[in-house]
Design an enzyme around this catalytic site. Structure first.
Site, PDB file in Angstrom:
ATOM      1  CG  HIS A  41     -20.500  13.584  -0.022  1.00 33.15           C
ATOM      2  ND1 HIS A  41     -20.540  13.601   1.344  1.00 33.15           N
ATOM      3  CD2 HIS A  41     -21.717  14.029  -0.424  1.00 33.15           C
ATOM      4  CE1 HIS A  41     -21.728  14.023   1.738  1.00 33.15           C
ATOM      5  NE2 HIS A  41     -22.462  14.294   0.685  1.00 33.15           N
ATOM      6  CD  GLU A  53     -23.544  16.821   2.898  1.00 36.56           C
ATOM      7  OE1 GLU A  53     -24.385  15.934   2.754  1.00 36.56           O
ATOM      8  OE2 GLU A  53     -22.824  17.221   1.948  1.00 36.56           O
ATOM      9  CG  HIS A  72     -25.206  20.804  -1.217  1.00 42.03           C
ATOM     10  ND1 HIS A  72     -24.245  20.790  -0.235  1.00 42.03           N
ATOM     11  CD2 HIS A  72     -25.728  19.552  -1.226  1.00 42.03           C
ATOM     12  CE1 HIS A  72     -24.183  19.580   0.313  1.00 42.03           C
ATOM     13  NE2 HIS A  72     -25.088  18.807  -0.255  1.00 42.03           N
ATOM     14  CG  HIS A 131     -26.236  10.865   2.223  1.00 38.25           C
ATOM     15  ND1 HIS A 131     -24.891  10.546   2.206  1.00 38.25           N
ATOM     16  CD2 HIS A 131     -26.289  12.202   2.006  1.00 38.25           C
ATOM     17  CE1 HIS A 131     -24.181  11.632   1.991  1.00 38.25           C
ATOM     18  NE2 HIS A 131     -24.993  12.657   1.861  1.00 38.25           N
TER      19      HIS A 131
HETATM   20  C1  DHB Z   1     -26.109  16.087  -3.967  1.00 31.45           C
HETATM   21  C2  DHB Z   1     -25.168  16.459  -3.000  1.00 31.45           C
HETATM   22  C3  DHB Z   1     -25.034  15.745  -1.823  1.00 31.45           C
HETATM   23  O1  DHB Z   1     -24.172  16.068  -0.840  1.00 31.45           O
HETATM   24  C4  DHB Z   1     -25.818  14.629  -1.616  1.00 31.45           C
HETATM   25  O2  DHB Z   1     -25.602  13.903  -0.489  1.00 31.45           O
HETATM   26  C5  DHB Z   1     -26.766  14.240  -2.545  1.00 31.45           C
HETATM   27  C6  DHB Z   1     -26.909  14.978  -3.724  1.00 31.45           C
HETATM   28  C7  DHB Z   1     -26.253  16.841  -5.225  1.00 31.45           C
HETATM   29  O3  DHB Z   1     -25.559  17.843  -5.442  1.00 31.45           O
HETATM   30  O4  DHB Z   1     -27.054  16.445  -6.076  1.00 31.45           O
HETATM   31 FE    FE Z   2     -24.462  14.773   1.000  1.00 31.38          FE
END
Ligand code: DHB
Ligand code: FE
Length: 286
Positions: free
Chosen positions: A12, A240, A193, A59
């Site tokens: 997302h 996530e 990530h 978030h």
């Molecule tokens: C990014 C990824 C995410 O899942 C998020 O909630 C906010 C930022 C990113 O890759 O920058």
């Molecule tokens: Fe996220």
């Protein structure tokens, strides 16, 4: 009766939403990613789900650290796009399905999943970016949407196993709704990530690819991944991915993998997209 016909998994990443909103999808950085969305968009245009239950995380947009529900179901007739600091995204208001949502709330709670009922809630990139990924930029979203929000922000998040079981309860809830509706369940977020700390920027394509393989063929193996392993292998925000397990739990054992796409990098993430069609009839293999 209503039926779960398919599951969609997608990251997302907010920058994907920004690229769409600002007309940047054909730039060299983004074109390979957006080309990779096309088959899923064609599938969605053809499959035409009536309702999408979007499993996502807020978030700190609708909820602050004052109140942190583990699972929260959106029962409102409509959900406005949240202002995440740059104004709300220029996307349509998300139309809910309050009758089905209340039915889901009743079924899930009597099935001993003590979810929080939310009658008012702005929806942030966690929900609107997956809709943009699958439906593009329509005047109005082509289906009703029921938000199912999971806490993966503040420790302790639910286990993958609990999420998978919630998916199963969600299927039972959908299948006990009398109206004929085609329901798709979206599992969103991920993939690997880390946005913070010493390992910020971590992406682990090997982990992500195995996760996608197992999601299709051996999802129960994924339900046993502990939080520490997500953290180590997929980074602090890789957790996530437990939301993908809600989606997979809502499908039967047998699924047809209609589409898979993986691309690195998308902003700070390994970007994953999957479309799984349910092959079993209702209640067949539970
Ligand atoms: C990014 C990824 C995410 O899942 C998020 O909630 C906010 C930022 C990113 O890759 O920058
Ligand atoms: Fe996220």
């Amino acid at each position: 009766m209503a039926r779960v016909v398919a599951g969609v998994a997608t990251s997302h990443v907010p920058a994907i939403g920004a690229a769409i909103d600002h007309g940047r999808t054909q730039e060299p950085y983004w074109k390979p990613l957006f080309d990779g969305l096309e088959p899923a968009r064609r599938w969605a245009a053809d499959a035409k789900p009536d309702v999408c239950i979007v499993v996502y995380n807020d978030h700190a947009s609708a909820f602050s650290f004052a109140t942190i529900p583990t699972f929260a179901l959106g029962t409102a007739p409509a959900f406005p796009p949240a202002d995440e600091g740059f104004g709300p995204r220029p996307v349509p208001v998300v139309e809910g399905h309050d009758d089905l949502a209340w039915h889901l709330a009743e079924s899930l709670i009597l099935d001993e999943f003590d979810i929080t009922i939310v009658n008012e809630m702005p929806v942030d990139h966690g929900l609107t970016v997956p809709l943009s990924v699958v439906f593009g930029q329509p005047e109005a979203w082509p289906c009703r949407v029921i938000p199912l929000c999971v806490n993966v922000i503040q420790y302790p998040p639910p286990t993958g196993n609990r999420c998978f079981s919630l998916g199963k309860a969600l299927r039972r809830a959908v299948e006990s709704y009398p109206q004929d509706l085609k329901v798709a369940v979206f599992g969103t977020g991920g993939m690997s990530h880390q946005l913070q700390g010493e390992r910020a920027g971590l992406i682990n394509p090997a982990f992500d690819r195995v996760f996608m393989d197992r999601l299709v063929e051996a999802p129960r193996a994924l339900t046993r991944i502990p939080h520490t392993e997500y953290m180590r292998e997929a980074g602090s925000e890789g957790i996530e991915l437990v939301m993908w397990l809600v989606m997979r739990g809502a499908l039967s054992e047998r699924v047809d993998e209609v589409y898979r796409f993986y691309h690195v990098p998308a902003s700070n993430t390994g970007y994953g997209l999957m479309v799984l069609e349910d092959l079993a009839g209702p209640r067949s293999d539970r």
